[in-house]
Design a protein around this motif. Sequence first.
Motif, PDB file in Angstrom:
ATOM      1  N   SER A  75      -1.425   3.091   5.128  1.00  0.00           N
ATOM      2  CA  SER A  75      -0.045   2.195   6.278  1.00  0.00           C
ATOM      3  C   SER A  75       0.323   2.634   7.443  1.00  0.00           C
ATOM      4  O   SER A  75       0.370   2.528   8.540  1.00  0.00           O
ATOM      5  CB  SER A  75       1.325   1.746   5.234  1.00  0.00           C
ATOM      6  OG  SER A  75       1.725   3.010   4.481  1.00  0.00           O
ATOM      7  N   ASP A 108      -1.109  -4.777  -6.981  1.00  0.00           N
ATOM      8  CA  ASP A 108       0.106  -4.397  -6.723  1.00  0.00           C
ATOM      9  C   ASP A 108       0.412  -3.394  -5.572  1.00  0.00           C
ATOM     10  O   ASP A 108       1.661  -3.415  -4.637  1.00  0.00           O
ATOM     11  CB  ASP A 108       0.958  -3.559  -8.082  1.00  0.00           C
ATOM     12  CG  ASP A 108       1.260  -5.296  -9.232  1.00  0.00           C
ATOM     13  OD1 ASP A 108       1.125  -6.414  -8.439  1.00  0.00           O
ATOM     14  OD2 ASP A 108       1.418  -4.768 -10.598  1.00  0.00           O
ATOM     15  N   GLN A 109      -1.017  -2.314  -5.336  1.00  0.00           N
ATOM     16  CA  GLN A 109      -0.913  -1.658  -4.432  1.00  0.00           C
ATOM     17  C   GLN A 109      -1.003  -1.970  -3.183  1.00  0.00           C
ATOM     18  O   GLN A 109      -1.120  -1.703  -2.263  1.00  0.00           O
ATOM     19  CB  GLN A 109      -1.651  -0.234  -4.760  1.00  0.00           C
ATOM     20  CG  GLN A 109      -2.192   0.500  -5.743  1.00  0.00           C
ATOM     21  CD  GLN A 109      -3.482   1.374  -6.703  1.00  0.00           C
ATOM     22  OE1 GLN A 109      -4.539   0.442  -6.375  1.00  0.00           O
ATOM     23  NE2 GLN A 109      -2.865   2.597  -6.796  1.00  0.00           N
ATOM     24  N   ASP A 112       2.198  -3.557  -2.161  1.00  0.00           N
ATOM     25  CA  ASP A 112       2.899  -2.071  -1.511  1.00  0.00           C
ATOM     26  C   ASP A 112       2.649  -2.072  -0.150  1.00  0.00           C
ATOM     27  O   ASP A 112       3.391  -1.473   0.634  1.00  0.00           O
ATOM     28  CB  ASP A 112       2.820  -1.121  -2.611  1.00  0.00           C
ATOM     29  CG  ASP A 112       3.138  -1.348  -3.968  1.00  0.00           C
ATOM     30  OD1 ASP A 112       4.865  -2.136  -3.895  1.00  0.00           O
ATOM     31  OD2 ASP A 112       3.525  -0.382  -5.052  1.00  0.00           O
ATOM     32  N   ASN A 115       3.405  -4.224   2.398  1.00  0.00           N
ATOM     33  CA  ASN A 115       4.973  -4.359   2.352  1.00  0.00           C
ATOM     34  C   ASN A 115       5.668  -3.199   3.685  1.00  0.00           C
ATOM     35  O   ASN A 115       5.703  -3.206   5.089  1.00  0.00           O
ATOM     36  CB  ASN A 115       6.193  -4.474   1.403  1.00  0.00           C
ATOM     37  CG  ASN A 115       5.916  -5.966   1.001  1.00  0.00           C
ATOM     38  OD1 ASN A 115       6.296  -7.150   1.858  1.00  0.00           O
ATOM     39  ND2 ASN A 115       5.579  -5.897  -0.478  1.00  0.00           N
ATOM     40  N   GLU A 116       4.920  -1.946   3.649  1.00  0.00           N
ATOM     41  CA  GLU A 116       5.127  -1.018   3.994  1.00  0.00           C
ATOM     42  C   GLU A 116       4.606  -0.924   6.033  1.00  0.00           C
ATOM     43  O   GLU A 116       5.535  -0.187   6.668  1.00  0.00           O
ATOM     44  CB  GLU A 116       4.040   0.109   3.366  1.00  0.00           C
ATOM     45  CG  GLU A 116       4.891   0.902   2.243  1.00  0.00           C
ATOM     46  CD  GLU A 116       3.718   1.828   1.314  1.00  0.00           C
ATOM     47  OE1 GLU A 116       3.001   2.329   1.609  1.00  0.00           O
ATOM     48  OE2 GLU A 116       4.120   2.129  -0.145  1.00  0.00           O
TER      49      GLU A 116
END
Length: 205
Positions: A75, A108-109, A112, A115-116
């Motif tokens: 990210s 899920d990763q 994440d 979103n980051e």
Amino acid sequence: IELFKQALDEKRALKVISGINNLDLNRVEMIVSSAIEAKATAIDVAAKEEVLTLANRLITEADSDITLIASSINSLELANAVNIHNVDAIELGNFDALYKEGISMTADQIIDIVNETLTLISEKRDEILFSVTLPGSLTIAEQIDLARKLEALHIDLIQTEGYVSQINNFEGARAWLNRAELTISNTLELAKNIELPIMTDPNIN
């Protein structure tokens, strides 16, 4: 970036991929220059400072309107590509390098990291295109579920890939054809279930 979006709408976008792990500047220069000369719609390079600096220079010198896409699974690298290097678009993916290490990324990763990244680029989010590759290691049902979650997060583009397990590790032309068949079939199934534009990565060689 508007020209790339228009090409997506017209289903005539072609992206050349330099490689998420390709840090060989001579090879990067060859691929970026070739993509520009061939009038590809976009060029996808690793989200690394030296690679992005080179790609930006080549595009500027050629006075090209090709879209520069920075790819990473990190990210912070994606955010730096936007906030520091002013790229047109970012791509979360692809995952070939992980597969070679026997690693696969979960849905899920992916969420994440998305979103980051969205948090880190919040001030420039409206200016760039955010694309996410769906791991081919996921089942098609898992890919559809992930794609719908990404759609809810207002991701702009989905990319499919053909994941080939070691069990079916074909060689030569059969390997390339197998990957192309997998990613195209994934694309067709996803197109029935989401409204987002989908770009297919059949690993054409």
